[in-house]
Write a protein that holds these residues in place. Structure first.
Motif, mmCIF file in Angstrom:
data_model
loop_
_atom_site.group_PDB
_atom_site.id
_atom_site.type_symbol
_atom_site.label_atom_id
_atom_site.label_comp_id
_atom_site.label_asym_id
_atom_site.label_seq_id
_atom_site.Cartn_x
_atom_site.Cartn_y
_atom_site.Cartn_z
ATOM 1 N N ILE A 88 0.862 -1.182 0.000
ATOM 2 C CA ILE A 88 0.000 0.000 0.000
ATOM 3 C C ILE A 88 0.893 1.224 0.000
ATOM 4 O O ILE A 88 1.842 1.323 0.787
ATOM 5 C CB ILE A 88 -0.929 0.008 1.218
ATOM 6 N N GLY A 89 0.605 2.152 -0.898
ATOM 7 C CA GLY A 89 1.316 3.418 -0.956
ATOM 8 C C GLY A 89 0.305 4.548 -0.931
ATOM 9 O O GLY A 89 -0.298 4.877 -1.944
ATOM 10 N N SER A 90 0.108 5.125 0.236
ATOM 11 C CA SER A 90 -0.990 6.075 0.431
ATOM 12 C C SER A 90 -0.513 7.356 1.080
ATOM 13 O O SER A 90 0.417 7.356 1.885
ATOM 14 C CB SER A 90 -2.066 5.425 1.318
ATOM 15 N N ALA A 91 -1.195 8.447 0.749
ATOM 16 C CA ALA A 91 -0.924 9.722 1.408
ATOM 17 C C ALA A 91 -1.706 9.846 2.706
ATOM 18 O O ALA A 91 -1.644 10.877 3.372
ATOM 19 C CB ALA A 91 -1.271 10.885 0.479
ATOM 20 N N ALA A 92 -2.444 8.793 3.070
ATOM 21 C CA ALA A 92 -3.181 8.801 4.330
ATOM 22 C C ALA A 92 -2.229 8.637 5.508
ATOM 23 O O ALA A 92 -1.135 8.079 5.386
ATOM 24 C CB ALA A 92 -4.212 7.667 4.343
ATOM 25 N N ILE A 93 -2.676 9.103 6.662
ATOM 26 C CA ILE A 93 -1.904 8.891 7.882
ATOM 27 C C ILE A 93 -2.197 7.481 8.401
ATOM 28 O O ILE A 93 -3.225 6.881 8.071
ATOM 29 C CB ILE A 93 -2.232 9.961 8.948
ATOM 30 N N PRO A 94 -1.310 6.913 9.235
ATOM 31 C CA PRO A 94 -1.532 5.560 9.746
ATOM 32 C C PRO A 94 -2.886 5.370 10.422
ATOM 33 O O PRO A 94 -3.480 4.293 10.350
ATOM 34 C CB PRO A 94 -0.375 5.371 10.726
ATOM 35 N N PHE A 95 -3.393 6.392 11.082
ATOM 36 C CA PHE A 95 -4.699 6.351 11.738
ATOM 37 C C PHE A 95 -5.792 5.886 10.772
ATOM 38 O O PHE A 95 -6.670 5.097 11.135
ATOM 39 C CB PHE A 95 -5.016 7.751 12.289
ATOM 40 N N ASN A 96 -5.738 6.368 9.532
ATOM 41 C CA ASN A 96 -6.738 5.982 8.537
ATOM 42 C C ASN A 96 -6.409 4.645 7.877
ATOM 43 O O ASN A 96 -7.309 3.859 7.576
ATOM 44 C CB ASN A 96 -6.861 7.061 7.454
ATOM 45 N N ILE A 97 -5.146 4.397 7.618
ATOM 46 C CA ILE A 97 -4.756 3.123 7.010
ATOM 47 C C ILE A 97 -5.115 1.970 7.943
ATOM 48 O O ILE A 97 -5.685 0.962 7.508
ATOM 49 C CB ILE A 97 -3.260 3.120 6.666
#
Length: 221
Positions: free
Chosen positions: A112-121
């Motif tokens: 997974i490569g996301s601009a989300a913060i860990p809280f959302n991932i």
């Protein structure tokens, strides 16, 4: 027909694995206009929803408008509102559960490569019990430069031990497709939030799909 074979699949998260971008759009629009006093339309917010939360705030208000502590507080509050509204709707995009299992069965590495913060991932991976599919997770906190910079995807590939040329990225955002191109990776674009015409950079896109039931994906295996 897709002729590209890959050793690894790299997935964006929001809008790519779950169809939640409208909920992010509403949460951001509410925060920006009602809490922070910005004069910005719902559609304009939609166009700004890429990269880190801090990047979005700086694009709307300008660099230095908020302290880092304020940015962190705004970011967490936005994500709390998003999660509260979205949790009852949380599910993988159609066909993705079977697609992940098939990829695992073929020995394809996944990240997974996301601009989300860990809280959302973590909200997504743990509630849907899919963490075990992924050998690497790259969040907003793991990179210096967010999409369209390639760092998110190149770092994911490096953790998996796969060259960029052997990766296929799954993305729903034009800036994410651009990041994949900048990383030297082919891309499959999902039209969950944007139409094909909105992807101004698309010469690395090997297919546009609405969900993971698209028969074109069988050519990946």
């Amino acid at each position: 027909m897709i002729t590209t074979k890959a050793k690894a699949f790299l997935f964006d998260l929001n809008g790519t694995m779950i169809n939640d971008m409208a909920f992010h759009n509403h949460a951001w629009h509410n925060i920006l206009t009602k809490d922070l006093g910005a004069s910005i339309s719902f559609e304009a917010v939609k166009k700004e929803m890429y990269g880190k939360n801090q990047d979005l705030l700086e694009r709307v208000f300008g660099a230095g408008h908020f302290s880092q502590e304020q940015i962190d507080q705004i970011s967490i509050e936005k994500e709390r509102r998003y999660q509260a509204d979205y949790k009852q709707h949380l599910r993988l995009i159609d066909g993705l559960a079977a697609f992940l299992e098939r990829a695992k069965g073929h020995g394809i590495l996944m990240a997974i490569g996301s601009a989300a913060i860990p809280f959302n991932i973590n909200f997504v991976l743990d509630n849907l019990n899919i963490r075990h599919y992924f050998g690497a997770i790259v969040s907003a906190e793991d990179v210096v430069n967010s999409k369209p910079d390639p760092e998110t995807f190149t770092k994911g590939a490096a953790i998996l031990g796969v060259s960029p040329a052997d990766c296929i990225v799954f993305e729903d955002a034009p800036k994410g497709v651009e990041a994949a191109k900048n990383a030297g990776m082919k891309c499959i674009a999902l039209t969950t939030m944007h139409t094909q015409e909105e992807f101004t950079v698309s010469d690395n896109v090997i297919a546009f799909i609405e969900d993971y039931n698209d028969p074109v994906l069988t050519d990946l295996f």
